[in-house]
Write an enzyme that holds these catalytic residues in place. Structure first.
Site, short mmCIF file in Angstrom:
data_model
loop_
_atom_site.label_atom_id
_atom_site.label_comp_id
_atom_site.label_asym_id
_atom_site.label_seq_id
_atom_site.Cartn_x
_atom_site.Cartn_y
_atom_site.Cartn_z
N HIS A 160 0.86 -1.18 0.00
CA HIS A 160 0.00 0.00 0.00
C HIS A 160 0.90 1.23 0.00
O HIS A 160 1.72 1.41 0.90
CB HIS A 160 -0.89 -0.04 1.25
CG HIS A 160 -1.94 1.01 1.29
ND1 HIS A 160 -1.67 2.35 1.49
CD2 HIS A 160 -3.29 0.92 1.17
CE1 HIS A 160 -2.80 3.03 1.49
NE2 HIS A 160 -3.80 2.20 1.30
N GLU B 165 -3.27 14.39 11.15
CA GLU B 165 -4.27 14.20 10.11
C GLU B 165 -5.66 14.61 10.60
O GLU B 165 -6.11 14.19 11.66
CB GLU B 165 -4.33 12.72 9.69
CG GLU B 165 -2.99 12.14 9.26
CD GLU B 165 -3.05 10.63 9.07
OE1 GLU B 165 -4.15 10.05 9.26
OE2 GLU B 165 -2.01 10.04 8.74
N HIS C 191 -0.91 2.55 11.54
CA HIS C 191 0.25 3.44 11.45
C HIS C 191 0.24 4.52 12.52
O HIS C 191 -0.80 4.86 13.08
CB HIS C 191 0.37 4.07 10.05
CG HIS C 191 -0.80 4.91 9.64
ND1 HIS C 191 -2.03 4.40 9.33
CD2 HIS C 191 -0.92 6.25 9.48
CE1 HIS C 191 -2.87 5.35 8.99
NE2 HIS C 191 -2.22 6.51 9.08
N HIS D 119 -3.48 4.62 14.75
CA HIS D 119 -4.79 4.45 14.16
C HIS D 119 -4.69 3.54 12.94
O HIS D 119 -3.60 3.08 12.59
CB HIS D 119 -5.42 5.80 13.79
CG HIS D 119 -4.59 6.64 12.86
ND1 HIS D 119 -3.44 7.28 13.25
CD2 HIS D 119 -4.75 6.97 11.56
CE1 HIS D 119 -2.93 7.96 12.23
NE2 HIS D 119 -3.71 7.77 11.19
N HIS E 254 -6.51 12.48 13.92
CA HIS E 254 -5.48 11.58 14.42
C HIS E 254 -4.18 12.39 14.45
O HIS E 254 -3.56 12.62 13.41
CB HIS E 254 -5.33 10.34 13.52
CG HIS E 254 -6.59 9.55 13.39
ND1 HIS E 254 -7.00 8.98 12.20
CD2 HIS E 254 -7.54 9.23 14.30
CE1 HIS E 254 -8.14 8.35 12.38
NE2 HIS E 254 -8.50 8.49 13.64
N TYR F 179 -15.75 5.42 3.72
CA TYR F 179 -14.28 5.40 3.67
C TYR F 179 -13.82 3.96 3.82
O TYR F 179 -14.28 3.23 4.69
CB TYR F 179 -13.72 6.28 4.78
CG TYR F 179 -12.22 6.29 4.86
CD1 TYR F 179 -11.43 6.53 3.74
CD2 TYR F 179 -11.57 6.07 6.08
CE1 TYR F 179 -10.06 6.55 3.82
CE2 TYR F 179 -10.20 6.10 6.17
CZ TYR F 179 -9.44 6.33 5.04
OH TYR F 179 -8.08 6.34 5.13
#
Length: 432
Positions: free
Chosen positions: A291, A340, A334, A370, A364, A349
């Site tokens: 990713h 963020e 992560h 999270h 976050h 989402y």
């Protein structure tokens, strides 16, 4: 009397030199400030950067208007309402993950200014660093009332209802799925094209938003300059009382004008409002495995002065294909030195199974762990890895090197999800 070309005509090109006139012959030829400007207009320069900023970064426009913008009564202090500005110190910032349901619009008449409420922010206008994130709600247009932000530029991300932004340089229609930016110091009014409107606003105190560098991606991909649209000149000649509300060093001030300030007949330059259809964003993604970092979805960036570390990035998560092999496809777990703040325009989402609603917000902050909730993790871990298209969704993120400090208003909202942390409860030990 309103004069100008139709609302739906725009000039394209992010940061390009534009010229536009609502009446033939209104733009002077070969000289910005002749002794007498054409058609009896007044010449005025609007500078969005210091005069001596490097040519590539210098932003200014020449405006040719019916009356000088200096022609108004003194500004008087008015109440801030729910708008706040840096330094953000109303409540203690914590490392906790935060998420809010969408705010109701309500039945009481409320326009864009009165409906602005500050959720969180960082830095402060006086230092020209950081951002503030506001939520707007409105059920009526601004009637002979205008807003001007002297602290920063404003990025609009509508979630519900189309807006008509009538700015000094012309009109922009912005709808959910699009963004619009009104530069610092540009006066505008907000008209509703539907019964109600709701959305997000990022007030950027730092360097103006610009396109990110493409590096190894090359010339193609992400957002392209030609898809950014600037307004065609349009003006109104109204000699009636107007209120101009100015945000200056975090405080709201109001002045009375005896005419409409939207009286720019012609203009040329690089400092102008603009809009962008997020559906035109060319997403870049992996075609092998793993990713990629969300930075590949950056639409616009406000640099901080340190290379690669943004005062604020605007990132979107649009419809796209997922084809990675032997990979966990949603965003992984992560912790990030960058903070963020996310919003959702429509759809679902892909990193959350439930609880993150259109019109909602999550924060976050720096190094707060999270990632996907239990249901999303289990679904993605066992999914058949065939090509899959994420559709009918549009999430976005303002990411900053600075912590998003919530306001007292935000922390006292009934829409604040008290049980947000529980979405990560129930992960089982899988190691054997």
């Amino acid at each position: 009397m309103i004069v100008g070309s139709p609302v739906l005509e725009y000039q394209s090109g992010f940061g390009n030199l534009h010229s536009s006139e609502a009446l033939p012959g209104a733009l002077p030829q070969g000289q910005n400030s002749p002794q007498r400007a054409p058609r009896g207009l007044y010449a005025e320069v609007l500078s969005g950067t210091a005069f001596t900023a490097p040519r590539a970064e210098n932003l200014s426009s020449w405006l040719y208007r019916l009356r000088p913008s200096a022609m108004h009564a003194p500004f008087r202090r008015i109440a801030n309402g729910l708008m706040r500005s840096g330094p953000f110190n109303e409540v203690e910032a914590s490392p906790n993950r935060l998420r809010w349901d969408p705010l109701p619009i309500g039945e009481s008449p409320i326009d864009f200014i009165d409906g602005l409420a500050t959720l969180a922010g960082s830095g402060e206008p006086a230092a020209q660093t950081g951002v503030a994130v506001h939520l707007y709600r409105a059920n009526r247009s601004m009637a002979e009332r205008l807003f001007v932000d002297c602290d920063g530029e404003l990025m609009f991300v509508p979630q519900l209802g189309q807006l008509l932004l009538f700015t000094e340089l012309g009109k922009l229609i912005v709808a959910p799925g699009e963004l619009a930016v009104v530069p610092r110091g540009v006066k505008f009014t907000v008209e509703l094209l539907e019964k109600q409107a709701r959305g997000y606003v990022c007030e950027n105190y730092g360097a103006p938003f610009r396109l990110p560098e493409l590096g190894p991606i090359g010339a193609q991909g992400l957002a392209q300059p030609r898809d950014f649209l600037a307004p065609v000149a349009g003006f109104e000649d109204k000699q009636t009382r107007h209120q101009v509300v100015s945000k200056f060093l975090g405080a709201l001030w109001a002045a009375e004008y005896r005419h409409s300030p939207l009286d720019v007949v012609a203009w040329h330059g690089r400092y102008a409002p603009y809009k962008y259809d997020l559906a035109r964003f060319m997403a870049i993604n992996t075609v092998s495995f793993d990713h990629a970092d969300p930075s590949i979805f950056t639409v616009l960036t406000s640099p901080s002065g340190q290379a690669g570390v943004a005062n604020c990035d605007f990132v979107i998560f649009p419809p796209r294909w997922l084809v990675a092999e032997h990979s966990f496809r949603p965003p992984w777990f992560h912790r990030n030195v960058m903070s963020e703040l996310m919003g959702l325009v429509h759809g679902v989402y892909d990193a959350k199974a439930e609880g993150f609603l259109p019109g909602g917000v999550s924060i976050h902050n720096c190094m707060s762990a999270h990632g996907p909730d239990v249901q999303t993790f289990e679904r993605a871990s066992g999914a058949e890895l065939k090509p899959q298209k994420i559709e009918d969704t549009l999430a976005f993120m303002w990411e900053s090197r600075f912590v998003f400090r919530p306001t007292q208003f935000a922390m006292s909202l009934p829409q604040l999800q008290k049980d947000y942390d529980t979405v990560w409860d129930g992960f089982k030990k899988l190691h054997k």
